[in-house]
Design a protein around this motif. Sequence first.
Motif, short mmCIF file in Angstrom:
data_model
loop_
_atom_site.label_atom_id
_atom_site.label_comp_id
_atom_site.label_asym_id
_atom_site.label_seq_id
_atom_site.Cartn_x
_atom_site.Cartn_y
_atom_site.Cartn_z
N TYR A 167 48.43 37.05 12.24
CA TYR A 167 47.15 37.86 10.89
C TYR A 167 46.94 38.93 11.70
CZ TYR A 167 47.81 34.40 7.58
OH TYR A 167 49.10 33.88 6.12
N LYS A 168 46.26 38.93 12.80
CA LYS A 168 45.50 38.81 13.32
C LYS A 168 46.04 40.63 13.63
CE LYS A 168 42.66 40.24 18.32
NZ LYS A 168 43.52 40.85 18.60
N CYS A 169 47.53 40.98 14.20
CA CYS A 169 47.36 42.11 14.48
C CYS A 169 48.28 43.03 13.19
CB CYS A 169 49.19 41.92 15.61
SG CYS A 169 51.00 43.11 15.94
N TYR A 170 48.14 41.98 12.48
CA TYR A 170 48.41 42.68 10.73
C TYR A 170 47.22 43.59 10.24
CZ TYR A 170 49.54 44.05 6.02
OH TYR A 170 50.35 44.85 5.35
N ALA A 171 46.30 42.72 11.04
CA ALA A 171 44.97 43.42 10.70
C ALA A 171 45.20 44.51 10.89
CB ALA A 171 44.05 42.60 10.81
N GLU A 172 45.34 44.50 12.41
CA GLU A 172 45.11 46.01 12.85
C GLU A 172 45.86 47.58 12.72
OE1 GLU A 172 44.33 43.81 17.36
OE2 GLU A 172 46.46 44.57 17.05
N ALA A 173 47.13 46.35 12.30
CA ALA A 173 48.25 47.78 11.69
C ALA A 173 47.42 48.50 10.67
CB ALA A 173 48.92 46.91 11.35
N GLN A 194 64.84 42.26 16.48
CA GLN A 194 63.33 41.75 15.08
C GLN A 194 62.42 42.28 15.14
OE1 GLN A 194 65.66 40.28 16.95
NE2 GLN A 194 67.47 38.91 15.77
N PHE A 195 61.65 42.88 16.47
CA PHE A 195 60.27 43.18 16.68
C PHE A 195 60.20 45.21 16.23
CE2 PHE A 195 59.53 39.30 18.59
CZ PHE A 195 57.97 38.85 18.80
N LYS A 196 61.08 45.28 16.56
CA LYS A 196 60.85 46.67 16.27
C LYS A 196 61.15 46.30 14.74
CE LYS A 196 64.06 48.92 19.79
NZ LYS A 196 65.40 49.17 20.48
N THR A 197 61.77 46.00 13.89
CA THR A 197 62.01 46.00 12.94
C THR A 197 60.48 45.55 12.03
OG1 THR A 197 64.30 44.91 12.65
CG2 THR A 197 62.64 44.71 10.69
N ILE A 198 59.24 44.68 12.66
CA ILE A 198 58.38 43.62 12.42
C ILE A 198 57.77 45.38 12.57
CG2 ILE A 198 56.73 42.33 12.83
CD1 ILE A 198 59.08 40.38 13.67
N ASN A 232 58.10 47.94 9.60
CA ASN A 232 57.00 46.90 8.91
C ASN A 232 56.17 46.81 8.48
OD1 ASN A 232 59.62 46.92 7.13
ND2 ASN A 232 60.35 44.78 8.11
N PHE A 233 55.28 46.11 9.65
CA PHE A 233 53.98 46.33 10.16
C PHE A 233 53.38 48.02 9.79
CE2 PHE A 233 52.16 42.55 12.54
CZ PHE A 233 53.53 42.06 11.53
N ALA A 281 53.39 46.06 4.54
CA ALA A 281 54.43 45.24 4.34
C ALA A 281 54.07 43.56 3.64
CB ALA A 281 55.90 44.39 4.99
N GLY A 282 52.47 44.13 4.13
CA GLY A 282 51.27 42.54 3.46
C GLY A 282 51.39 41.58 5.16
N SER A 283 50.30 41.01 4.10
CA SER A 283 50.31 40.21 4.99
C SER A 283 51.03 38.28 5.33
CB SER A 283 48.63 39.70 4.71
OG SER A 283 48.25 38.90 3.54
N ASP A 284 51.81 38.07 3.73
CA ASP A 284 52.44 37.40 3.64
C ASP A 284 53.95 37.52 4.45
OD1 ASP A 284 50.66 36.54 1.75
OD2 ASP A 284 52.47 35.77 0.67
#
Length: 439
Positions: A54-60, A93-97, A100-101, A105-108
């Motif tokens: 959640y924190k990582c995506y909020a930064e994105a 997988q982390f490259k894809t993540i 998408n971040f 792609a969304g917090s969900d």
Amino acid sequence: MVKVVKFGGSSLASAEQFKKVGNIIKAEEDRRYVVPSAPGKRFSDDIKVTDMLYKCYAEAENGKNFDKSLQAIKERYDEIIKGLGLKLNLSDQFKTIKKNFENLAGSDYAASRGEYLNGIIMAEYLGYEFIDAATVIFFDKNGEFDSEKTNDNLSKKLSKIERAVIPGFYGALSNGKIKTFSRGGSDVTGSIVARAVKADIYENWTDVSGFMAADPRIVKNPKSIDVITYRELRELSYMGASVLHESAIFPVRKEGIPINIRNTNAPQDKGTMIVGTTCNVPSYKITGIAGKKGFVSISIDKELMNSEIGFGRKVLQVFEDNGISFEHMPSGIDTMTVFVHQDEFIEKEQKVLAGLHRAVNPDTIELESDLSLIAVVGRGMKNNSGIAGAIFSALAKEKINIKMIDQGSSELNIIIGVRNKYFEDAIRTIYGVFVPEEA
């Protein structure tokens, strides 16, 4: 026999915990379908991977550089992989993540990656097939879980697979976008999988040996519950008992599949069995006690209220119009009291009061805040006289004033209202009445 096993975040927080889980699964051939959560806390001050995501995506989302945060998450997984001695690399997988971040792609989507990655590791570790939950668990266009479509697809898919890992917590909308259940949703996924494979038992493994008769933070060393019915569990869960996600009950209840709450760290303990119905005689008159703080009562007084047709409907309409759900509604001949959550009510207080005056023209309205509701639940209460009397007597002896008492027609539960400041003392007192220390 077929068992579906779900493991919580604390059970999968480290390689050491993973090994415990692996031993549990391998101990019984029947444990064929596994639902993992994301890694939880390894120690008290640790951070759950879901919170890191959640924190990582909020930064994105805020246009900040999130490389450091994403790397910290990768290191958590790499530590588990290394500890298990697996030849597995999650770099792709982390490259894809990351991509998408960046594309928001969304917090969900972000939150779901915790379970997704843990599922990949679990499948590799066990030698089971990995099934991405987004391909088998569906939500409709309104974001509501589509139980029948999911059950049809999942049943067909798993009928051809002997052993599989299905990550918990998420599924997908019809357009393919990731959608999560509410927090604790891995419990729900486990229940959905159990229904789909018509499991004999759904084992839910966590960090406690089943349900306790009261909150151990309030009552010292409360007794464990061996067998509890779905209805009793529903009552206790609704009033705050939080071992199992409330929504996890419904998919398996339809099929009559029992849930067994077990402890990963003490697999020898039998835990608590949750069943549809049982002739098992409970050890005590009550099964458990649970409660919540933070309610307000709105007491509406009007002479000859009982002869005014539609009075109750008009009162509840005011609360509905303001988006406030009510918890309990005890009433007398000329008085009706509505209990609601204080935090929901307080910001709309004056609007609700004005609406009540317009709707029913009461003689008086009285408010009382900072109240708690306590549920005393148990199938053993039925046809047992003196339960309410014993509660009244014990609380009176401790000088705890009861603000409300309400018993359901099923005789399965009694709800008691007390001031917040007496909440813990009231629970301890009631527990002492029905579960004596020498028992």
